[in-house]
Design an enzyme around this catalytic site. Structure first.
Site, PDB file in Angstrom:
ATOM      1  N   LEU A 240       0.814  -1.215   0.000  1.00 19.70           N
ATOM      2  CA  LEU A 240       0.000   0.000   0.000  1.00 19.70           C
ATOM      3  C   LEU A 240       0.848   1.267   0.000  1.00 19.70           C
ATOM      4  O   LEU A 240       0.302   2.373  -0.083  1.00 19.70           O
ATOM      5  CB  LEU A 240      -0.919   0.020   1.228  1.00 19.70           C
TER       6      LEU A 240
ATOM      7  N   THR B 120       8.762   7.361  -5.401  1.00 20.76           N
ATOM      8  CA  THR B 120       8.156   6.555  -4.339  1.00 20.76           C
ATOM      9  C   THR B 120       7.332   5.415  -4.916  1.00 20.76           C
ATOM     10  O   THR B 120       7.465   4.256  -4.492  1.00 20.76           O
ATOM     11  CB  THR B 120       7.260   7.433  -3.444  1.00 20.76           C
TER      12      THR B 120
ATOM     13  N   ALA C  91      -1.662  -2.275  -4.454  1.00 24.02           N
ATOM     14  CA  ALA C  91      -2.715  -1.261  -4.513  1.00 24.02           C
ATOM     15  C   ALA C  91      -2.421  -0.274  -5.639  1.00 24.02           C
ATOM     16  O   ALA C  91      -1.428   0.444  -5.606  1.00 24.02           O
ATOM     17  CB  ALA C  91      -2.810  -0.527  -3.186  1.00 24.02           C
TER      18      ALA C  91
ATOM     19  N   TYR D  90       1.148  10.801 -11.327  1.00 26.63           N
ATOM     20  CA  TYR D  90       0.687   9.768 -10.394  1.00 26.63           C
ATOM     21  C   TYR D  90       0.050   8.608 -11.150  1.00 26.63           C
ATOM     22  O   TYR D  90       0.370   7.433 -10.911  1.00 26.63           O
ATOM     23  CB  TYR D  90      -0.299  10.368  -9.407  1.00 26.63           C
TER      24      TYR D  90
ATOM     25  N   LYS E 118       1.538   4.751 -11.267  1.00 26.86           N
ATOM     26  CA  LYS E 118       0.786   3.590 -10.795  1.00 26.86           C
ATOM     27  C   LYS E 118       0.515   2.604 -11.924  1.00 26.86           C
ATOM     28  O   LYS E 118       0.477   1.386 -11.702  1.00 26.86           O
ATOM     29  CB  LYS E 118      -0.523   4.036 -10.145  1.00 26.86           C
TER      30      LYS E 118
END
Length: 298
Positions: A33, A52, A74, A106, A110
């Site tokens: 997560l 990150t 996630a 972002y 992801k």
């Protein structure tokens, strides 16, 4: 929870490879997560966001691959980008904005996490599942990085203006954290979910204007609802999506479950926690710290 004899925790960064490796060795399932989240953080710190998300996932997958540990990664509804095909299905095309719009860093990071996880599954046979979360909300969620519901609730409890970014007509779906946890546990126990990408959330849709009105009503607040142009908060050229609704057909087919908690109950739970654990003086102090109220356009 901390007092439970079987509960242990380690506070560190996902970048600490030896610590991650040791923790992965000791567990049966990894719920990954760790991520940079929140529009405010993404816009202000795009380097941090990308590093990150991508490097953190790389560290976790490398550790899991050595012992073939089950990994639940996630991801986010953000990966659907500017797609206008609603509801969003897991096999739909992803429609990203241009690279000179930091808003999309972002979503792209992801999406790369998803590619990496599925590549580890295909090439190294790591039992990986990707879950795309749609606005998970609930008690103890911070509003510091722009999450909309805790900010609306805080503002309503203080009778401050409830700040809606944009015209407020953007529509979102909100899933209760305990429902999401239940779905994640079921996914982790299901071999059918290995190698799959699965939407997870609630598919009840509401506009942000409607959310502001509902929060004000549920909390019996006298707050004014104020709309703030995106450019005043995030700078010129900020892009947002008009709708974000998940198809939950795959989730129901694979685990026989879907999040069901009504939004009204979620708002009540968030407000109850705020009232019970933070007096209004504390909320006021937080309001001073967040002098410009932030509300995630989600």
């Amino acid at each position: 929870m901390k007092e439970h004899p079987k509960f242990k925790y380690t506070i560190d960064t996902v970048f600490n490879t030896p610590v991650v490796a040791e923790l992965v060795d000791c567990c049966d399932v990894v719920f990954h997560l760790a991520a940079a989240v929140g529009v405010r953080l993404i816009v202000d710190s795009p380097v941090h966001t990308i590093e990150t998300n991508v490097h953190g996932t790389e560290v976790v997958l490398r550790a899991a691959a050595k012992k073939q540990k089950r990994v639940i990664i996630a991801s986010t509804s953000e990966v659907y980008g500017k797609s206008a095909k609603v509801p969003f299905c897991e096999d739909d095309d992803l429609v990203m904005g241009p690279t000179n719009k930091g808003r999309w860093s972002y979503a792209c990071s992801k999406a790369l996490d998803e590619f990496l996880g599925l590549a580890y599954h295909k090439e190294k046979h790591v039992p990986v599942t990707i879950i795309r979360m749609f606005n998970t909300v609930g008690p103890r969620q911070t509003g510091r990085y722009g999450m909309v519901l805790p900010n609306f609730a805080r503002q309503a409890l203080l009778d401050e203006p409830i700040t809606v970014y944009g015209d407020g007509n953007q529509r979102r779906c909100f899933g209760y954290v305990l429902d999401i946890v239940e779905a994640m546990i079921r996914i982790a126990k299901s071999d059918q979910c290995i190698g799959e990408v699965i939407n997870i959330g609630n598919n009840h849709e509401i506009s942000i204007n409607g959310l502001a009105t509902l929060v004000r009503s549920r909390l019996h607040s006298h707050s004014e609802i104020v709309r703030v142009p995106y450019e005043r908060v995030y700078g010129a050229g900020f892009e947002d999506m008009s709708r974000r609704v998940p198809s939950l057909a795959k989730l129901e087919r694979l685990i026989g479950y879907r999040p069901v908690t009504p939004l009204e109950d979620i708002i009540d739970a968030v407000a109850s926690e705020m009232r019970g654990h933070e007096c209004l003086d504390s909320l006021n102090n937080l309001s001073q710290h967040l002098r410009t109220p932030v509300s995630h356009p989600v």
